[in-house]
Motif scaffolding. Sequence first.
Motif, PDB file in Angstrom:
ATOM      1  N   LEU A  33     -10.585 -16.678  -9.412  1.00  0.00           N
ATOM      2  CA  LEU A  33     -11.271 -17.352 -10.545  1.00  0.00           C
ATOM      3  C   LEU A  33     -11.969 -16.279 -11.365  1.00  0.00           C
ATOM      4  CD1 LEU A  33     -13.260 -20.198  -8.808  1.00  0.00           C
ATOM      5  CD2 LEU A  33     -11.127 -20.365 -10.559  1.00  0.00           C
ATOM      6  N   ALA A  34     -12.371 -15.204 -10.739  1.00  0.00           N
ATOM      7  CA  ALA A  34     -13.172 -13.994 -11.539  1.00  0.00           C
ATOM      8  C   ALA A  34     -11.852 -13.431 -12.338  1.00  0.00           C
ATOM      9  CB  ALA A  34     -13.842 -13.025 -10.715  1.00  0.00           C
ATOM     10  N   TYR A  35     -10.833 -13.280 -11.694  1.00  0.00           N
ATOM     11  CA  TYR A  35      -9.639 -12.514 -12.406  1.00  0.00           C
ATOM     12  C   TYR A  35      -8.935 -13.307 -13.445  1.00  0.00           C
ATOM     13  CZ  TYR A  35      -8.722  -8.900  -8.785  1.00  0.00           C
ATOM     14  OH  TYR A  35      -8.728  -7.755  -7.887  1.00  0.00           O
ATOM     15  N   VAL A  36      -9.192 -14.478 -13.391  1.00  0.00           N
ATOM     16  CA  VAL A  36      -8.878 -15.507 -14.588  1.00  0.00           C
ATOM     17  C   VAL A  36      -9.864 -15.145 -15.563  1.00  0.00           C
ATOM     18  CG1 VAL A  36      -8.840 -17.806 -15.448  1.00  0.00           C
ATOM     19  CG2 VAL A  36      -7.682 -17.236 -13.146  1.00  0.00           C
ATOM     20  N   GLN A  37     -10.998 -15.205 -15.287  1.00  0.00           N
ATOM     21  CA  GLN A  37     -12.113 -15.068 -16.463  1.00  0.00           C
ATOM     22  C   GLN A  37     -11.812 -13.408 -17.170  1.00  0.00           C
ATOM     23  OE1 GLN A  37     -16.131 -15.522 -15.166  1.00  0.00           O
ATOM     24  NE2 GLN A  37     -15.892 -17.682 -15.594  1.00  0.00           N
ATOM     25  N   MET A  38     -11.150 -12.729 -16.546  1.00  0.00           N
ATOM     26  CA  MET A  38     -11.136 -11.268 -17.172  1.00  0.00           C
ATOM     27  C   MET A  38      -9.472 -11.390 -17.505  1.00  0.00           C
ATOM     28  SD  MET A  38     -12.258  -8.846 -14.024  1.00  0.00           S
ATOM     29  CE  MET A  38     -11.659  -7.595 -14.592  1.00  0.00           C
ATOM     30  N   LYS A  39      -8.772 -12.518 -17.716  1.00  0.00           N
ATOM     31  CA  LYS A  39      -7.472 -12.725 -18.298  1.00  0.00           C
ATOM     32  C   LYS A  39      -6.565 -11.732 -17.498  1.00  0.00           C
ATOM     33  CE  LYS A  39      -9.438 -13.947 -22.770  1.00  0.00           C
ATOM     34  NZ  LYS A  39      -9.790 -15.133 -22.172  1.00  0.00           N
ATOM     35  N   ASP A  40      -6.670 -11.349 -16.337  1.00  0.00           N
ATOM     36  CA  ASP A  40      -5.735 -10.735 -15.378  1.00  0.00           C
ATOM     37  C   ASP A  40      -5.296 -11.821 -14.657  1.00  0.00           C
ATOM     38  OD1 ASP A  40      -4.334  -9.050 -13.626  1.00  0.00           O
ATOM     39  OD2 ASP A  40      -5.766  -7.693 -13.381  1.00  0.00           O
ATOM     40  N   LYS A  41      -3.849 -12.379 -15.130  1.00  0.00           N
ATOM     41  CA  LYS A  41      -3.082 -13.337 -14.493  1.00  0.00           C
ATOM     42  C   LYS A  41      -2.349 -13.049 -13.279  1.00  0.00           C
ATOM     43  CE  LYS A  41      -2.664 -16.483 -18.634  1.00  0.00           C
ATOM     44  NZ  LYS A  41      -1.598 -17.203 -19.296  1.00  0.00           N
ATOM     45  N   ARG A  45      -2.996 -14.997  -9.791  1.00  0.00           N
ATOM     46  CA  ARG A  45      -1.984 -15.698  -9.154  1.00  0.00           C
ATOM     47  C   ARG A  45      -1.775 -14.950  -7.627  1.00  0.00           C
ATOM     48  NH1 ARG A  45       0.875 -15.676 -14.420  1.00  0.00           N
ATOM     49  NH2 ARG A  45       1.678 -13.721 -13.662  1.00  0.00           N
ATOM     50  N   GLN A  46      -1.744 -13.868  -7.518  1.00  0.00           N
ATOM     51  CA  GLN A  46      -1.733 -13.389  -6.163  1.00  0.00           C
ATOM     52  C   GLN A  46      -2.926 -13.804  -5.072  1.00  0.00           C
ATOM     53  OE1 GLN A  46      -1.654  -9.004  -7.009  1.00  0.00           O
ATOM     54  NE2 GLN A  46       0.169  -8.977  -7.530  1.00  0.00           N
ATOM     55  N   ASP A  47      -4.314 -13.799  -5.748  1.00  0.00           N
ATOM     56  CA  ASP A  47      -4.956 -14.254  -4.833  1.00  0.00           C
ATOM     57  C   ASP A  47      -5.135 -15.745  -4.783  1.00  0.00           C
ATOM     58  OD1 ASP A  47      -6.069 -11.857  -4.327  1.00  0.00           O
ATOM     59  OD2 ASP A  47      -7.926 -12.043  -5.573  1.00  0.00           O
ATOM     60  N   PHE A  48      -4.830 -16.329  -5.632  1.00  0.00           N
ATOM     61  CA  PHE A  48      -4.661 -17.981  -5.451  1.00  0.00           C
ATOM     62  C   PHE A  48      -3.545 -18.458  -4.550  1.00  0.00           C
ATOM     63  CE2 PHE A  48      -6.352 -18.832  -9.942  1.00  0.00           C
ATOM     64  CZ  PHE A  48      -7.558 -19.585  -9.395  1.00  0.00           C
ATOM     65  N   GLN A  49      -2.497 -17.519  -4.463  1.00  0.00           N
ATOM     66  CA  GLN A  49      -1.524 -17.659  -3.594  1.00  0.00           C
ATOM     67  C   GLN A  49      -1.878 -17.613  -2.037  1.00  0.00           C
ATOM     68  OE1 GLN A  49       1.935 -19.052  -4.375  1.00  0.00           O
ATOM     69  NE2 GLN A  49       1.373 -19.274  -1.957  1.00  0.00           N
ATOM     70  N   LYS A  50      -2.764 -16.251  -2.267  1.00  0.00           N
ATOM     71  CA  LYS A  50      -3.201 -15.949  -0.554  1.00  0.00           C
ATOM     72  C   LYS A  50      -4.114 -16.784  -0.042  1.00  0.00           C
ATOM     73  CE  LYS A  50      -3.919 -13.148   2.685  1.00  0.00           C
ATOM     74  NZ  LYS A  50      -2.936 -13.145   3.922  1.00  0.00           N
ATOM     75  N   ALA A  51      -5.029 -17.362  -0.915  1.00  0.00           N
ATOM     76  CA  ALA A  51      -6.044 -18.537  -0.761  1.00  0.00           C
ATOM     77  C   ALA A  51      -5.094 -19.914  -0.424  1.00  0.00           C
ATOM     78  CB  ALA A  51      -6.810 -18.820  -1.810  1.00  0.00           C
ATOM     79  N   ILE A  71      -2.380 -21.997  -9.621  1.00  0.00           N
ATOM     80  CA  ILE A  71      -1.374 -21.048  -9.936  1.00  0.00           C
ATOM     81  C   ILE A  71      -0.401 -21.818 -10.990  1.00  0.00           C
ATOM     82  CG2 ILE A  71       0.922 -20.293  -9.026  1.00  0.00           C
ATOM     83  CD1 ILE A  71      -0.451 -20.101  -6.244  1.00  0.00           C
ATOM     84  N   LYS A  72      -0.072 -23.091 -11.162  1.00  0.00           N
ATOM     85  CA  LYS A  72       0.737 -23.733 -12.057  1.00  0.00           C
ATOM     86  C   LYS A  72      -0.210 -23.574 -13.188  1.00  0.00           C
ATOM     87  CE  LYS A  72       3.516 -27.000  -9.564  1.00  0.00           C
ATOM     88  NZ  LYS A  72       3.882 -28.437  -9.450  1.00  0.00           N
ATOM     89  N   GLN A  73      -1.391 -23.734 -13.316  1.00  0.00           N
ATOM     90  CA  GLN A  73      -2.145 -23.451 -14.579  1.00  0.00           C
ATOM     91  C   GLN A  73      -1.973 -22.206 -15.446  1.00  0.00           C
ATOM     92  OE1 GLN A  73      -5.930 -24.609 -13.953  1.00  0.00           O
ATOM     93  NE2 GLN A  73      -5.729 -26.755 -13.736  1.00  0.00           N
ATOM     94  N   LEU A  74      -1.698 -21.141 -14.500  1.00  0.00           N
ATOM     95  CA  LEU A  74      -1.206 -19.722 -14.912  1.00  0.00           C
ATOM     96  C   LEU A  74       0.151 -19.620 -15.595  1.00  0.00           C
ATOM     97  CD1 LEU A  74      -3.622 -18.013 -12.316  1.00  0.00           C
ATOM     98  CD2 LEU A  74      -4.138 -18.197 -14.750  1.00  0.00           C
ATOM     99  N   GLN A  75       0.977 -20.385 -15.206  1.00  0.00           N
ATOM    100  CA  GLN A  75       2.198 -19.985 -15.717  1.00  0.00           C
ATOM    101  C   GLN A  75       2.579 -20.457 -17.076  1.00  0.00           C
ATOM    102  OE1 GLN A  75       4.472 -21.728 -12.606  1.00  0.00           O
ATOM    103  NE2 GLN A  75       4.252 -20.325 -11.176  1.00  0.00           N
TER     104      GLN A  75
END
Length: 75
Positions: A33-41, A45-51, A71-75
């Motif tokens: 979620l922090a990476y999303v806020q930083m716009k580092d998709k 995605r990597q951390d969402f997948q690991k989670a 993850i789908k939202q980030l694609q």
Amino acid sequence: MQPDRTNALDIILTREPIAIDTRFAEVFYHRSLAYVQMKDKQKARQDFQKAADLYKQQGKTKDYQNALAKIKQLQ
């Protein structure tokens, strides 16, 4: 001069707890979620997948599905 957001993330969500115990799916989820806020998709995605993988292993179906939806939202 603005602070480097990557360094701020490292301070807020250090990698150390993850290195200690990778079973904490919530750590990966919240870091993503922090990476999303930083716009580092990519990192998000990597951390969402690991989670998602960890939630699935733990039988937490609702959390697993939620992570996959993110993850789908980030694609």
